[in-house]
Scaffold this motif. Structure first.
Motif, short mmCIF file in Angstrom:
data_model
loop_
_atom_site.label_atom_id
_atom_site.label_comp_id
_atom_site.label_asym_id
_atom_site.label_seq_id
_atom_site.Cartn_x
_atom_site.Cartn_y
_atom_site.Cartn_z
N ILE A 34 76.48 11.32 71.46
CA ILE A 34 75.15 10.93 71.93
C ILE A 34 74.12 11.13 70.83
CG2 ILE A 34 75.68 11.41 74.36
CD1 ILE A 34 74.13 14.06 74.06
N ALA A 35 73.08 10.30 70.88
CA ALA A 35 71.99 10.37 69.91
C ALA A 35 70.71 9.91 70.58
CB ALA A 35 72.29 9.50 68.69
N ASP A 36 69.58 10.37 70.04
CA ASP A 36 68.29 9.92 70.55
C ASP A 36 67.38 9.36 69.45
OD1 ASP A 36 67.45 12.22 69.25
OD2 ASP A 36 66.58 13.15 71.03
N GLY A 37 67.84 9.40 68.20
CA GLY A 37 67.07 8.87 67.09
C GLY A 37 66.02 9.81 66.56
N LYS A 38 65.82 10.95 67.21
CA LYS A 38 64.81 11.91 66.76
C LYS A 38 65.48 13.24 66.44
CE LYS A 38 60.34 13.81 67.99
NZ LYS A 38 59.29 13.89 68.99
N ARG A 39 65.85 13.99 67.47
CA ARG A 39 66.52 15.28 67.23
C ARG A 39 67.97 15.07 66.80
NH1 ARG A 39 65.81 17.88 72.81
NH2 ARG A 39 65.80 15.70 73.31
N ARG A 40 68.63 14.13 67.43
CA ARG A 40 70.02 13.79 67.10
C ARG A 40 70.05 12.38 66.55
NH1 ARG A 40 74.00 17.41 66.20
NH2 ARG A 40 73.49 19.21 67.43
N LYS A 41 70.29 12.29 65.25
CA LYS A 41 70.29 11.00 64.56
C LYS A 41 71.62 10.28 64.75
CE LYS A 41 66.39 12.08 62.39
NZ LYS A 41 65.17 11.39 62.43
N LEU A 42 71.61 9.00 64.49
CA LEU A 42 72.83 8.19 64.57
C LEU A 42 73.86 8.66 63.55
CD1 LEU A 42 71.20 4.68 64.96
CD2 LEU A 42 72.59 5.85 66.66
N GLU A 43 73.39 9.20 62.42
CA GLU A 43 74.30 9.64 61.37
C GLU A 43 75.04 10.92 61.75
OE1 GLU A 43 70.86 9.34 60.68
OE2 GLU A 43 71.08 7.24 60.16
N LYS A 44 74.47 11.70 62.66
CA LYS A 44 75.08 12.97 63.06
C LYS A 44 74.91 13.15 64.57
CE LYS A 44 75.53 17.75 61.79
NZ LYS A 44 74.99 18.90 61.08
N PRO A 45 75.65 12.37 65.37
CA PRO A 45 75.49 12.46 66.82
C PRO A 45 76.06 13.76 67.38
CG PRO A 45 77.31 11.01 66.28
CD PRO A 45 76.65 11.39 64.98
N LYS A 46 75.60 14.11 68.56
CA LYS A 46 76.06 15.31 69.27
C LYS A 46 77.32 14.96 70.06
CE LYS A 46 75.32 19.26 71.66
NZ LYS A 46 75.91 20.43 71.12
N LYS A 47 78.31 15.83 69.99
CA LYS A 47 79.50 15.70 70.83
C LYS A 47 79.22 16.41 72.14
CE LYS A 47 82.75 15.64 67.00
NZ LYS A 47 83.85 16.34 66.35
N LYS A 48 79.45 15.72 73.25
CA LYS A 48 79.15 16.30 74.56
C LYS A 48 80.21 15.88 75.57
CE LYS A 48 75.42 18.23 76.57
NZ LYS A 48 74.88 19.49 76.19
N LYS A 49 80.68 16.83 76.36
CA LYS A 49 81.64 16.51 77.40
C LYS A 49 80.98 15.65 78.47
CE LYS A 49 84.69 20.44 76.93
NZ LYS A 49 85.39 21.53 77.60
N LEU A 50 81.75 14.72 79.01
CA LEU A 50 81.21 13.81 80.00
C LEU A 50 80.71 14.54 81.24
CD1 LEU A 50 83.74 10.84 79.82
CD2 LEU A 50 81.47 10.99 78.81
N LYS A 51 81.33 15.67 81.58
CA LYS A 51 80.90 16.40 82.78
C LYS A 51 79.51 17.00 82.61
CE LYS A 51 83.10 20.85 81.74
NZ LYS A 51 84.05 21.84 82.24
N HIS A 52 78.99 17.06 81.39
CA HIS A 52 77.66 17.59 81.12
C HIS A 52 76.63 16.49 80.93
CE1 HIS A 52 79.15 21.68 80.75
NE2 HIS A 52 80.13 21.20 79.99
N LEU A 53 76.97 15.26 81.31
CA LEU A 53 76.07 14.12 81.18
C LEU A 53 75.90 13.42 82.52
CD1 LEU A 53 77.52 12.57 77.90
CD2 LEU A 53 75.46 13.97 78.12
N LYS A 54 74.66 13.04 82.82
CA LYS A 54 74.36 12.28 84.03
C LYS A 54 73.87 10.89 83.62
CE LYS A 54 71.19 12.12 87.91
NZ LYS A 54 69.97 12.68 88.47
N PRO A 55 74.59 9.84 84.01
CA PRO A 55 74.15 8.48 83.63
C PRO A 55 72.85 8.10 84.34
CG PRO A 55 76.06 8.38 85.07
CD PRO A 55 75.81 9.83 84.80
N LEU A 56 71.95 7.50 83.59
CA LEU A 56 70.67 7.07 84.14
C LEU A 56 70.53 5.56 84.20
CD1 LEU A 56 68.27 9.52 82.25
CD2 LEU A 56 69.23 9.78 84.54
N GLY A 57 71.22 4.85 83.33
CA GLY A 57 71.11 3.40 83.27
C GLY A 57 71.71 2.88 81.98
N ILE A 58 71.47 1.61 81.72
CA ILE A 58 72.02 0.94 80.54
C ILE A 58 70.86 0.43 79.69
CG2 ILE A 58 73.49 -0.98 79.76
CD1 ILE A 58 75.08 1.02 81.30
N LEU A 59 70.99 0.59 78.37
CA LEU A 59 70.00 0.00 77.46
C LEU A 59 70.09 -1.51 77.55
CD1 LEU A 59 70.30 2.14 74.23
CD2 LEU A 59 68.44 2.15 75.86
N GLU A 60 68.96 -2.18 77.43
CA GLU A 60 68.96 -3.65 77.46
C GLU A 60 69.73 -4.19 76.28
OE1 GLU A 60 65.23 -5.61 78.04
OE2 GLU A 60 64.52 -4.03 79.37
#
Length: 86
Positions: A34-60
């Motif tokens: 996962i990345a947000d472009g600010k704290r977590r850049k595309l070059e160094k994304p965060k590894k996160k287990k799926l059970k710790h993520l809640k889907p909110l929607g899809i990017l256009e």
């Protein structure tokens, strides 16, 4: 909702709890990158287990997200549309 590349997610655990990120890929099994472009850049994304993520929607699909600036803008537009899910 299934979590796949391009899904906007809310982190539910860890130091980044409450943060909104985009899934940019997957590693082995149930680990998302996962990345947000600010704290977590595309070059160094965060590894996160799926059970710790809640889907909110899809990017256009028509919003480019190849750079950190584009990803940050896409997530801000997602939140502005009321897609933040909080």
């Amino acid at each position: 909702m299934e979590i796949k590349v391009g899904t906007v997610v809310l982190s539910t655990a860890g130091h980044d709890k409450g943060g909104v990120f985009a899934v940019i890929g997957f590693t082995d099994g149930d680990i998302a990158l996962i990345a947000d472009g600010k704290r977590r850049k595309l070059e160094k994304p965060k590894k996160k287990k799926l059970k710790h993520l809640k889907p909110l929607g899809i990017l256009e699909q028509n919003i480019p997200t190849q750079t950190n600036r584009q990803l940050k803008k896409a997530l801000m537009e997602f939140n502005a549309r009321g897609g933040h899910g909080r």
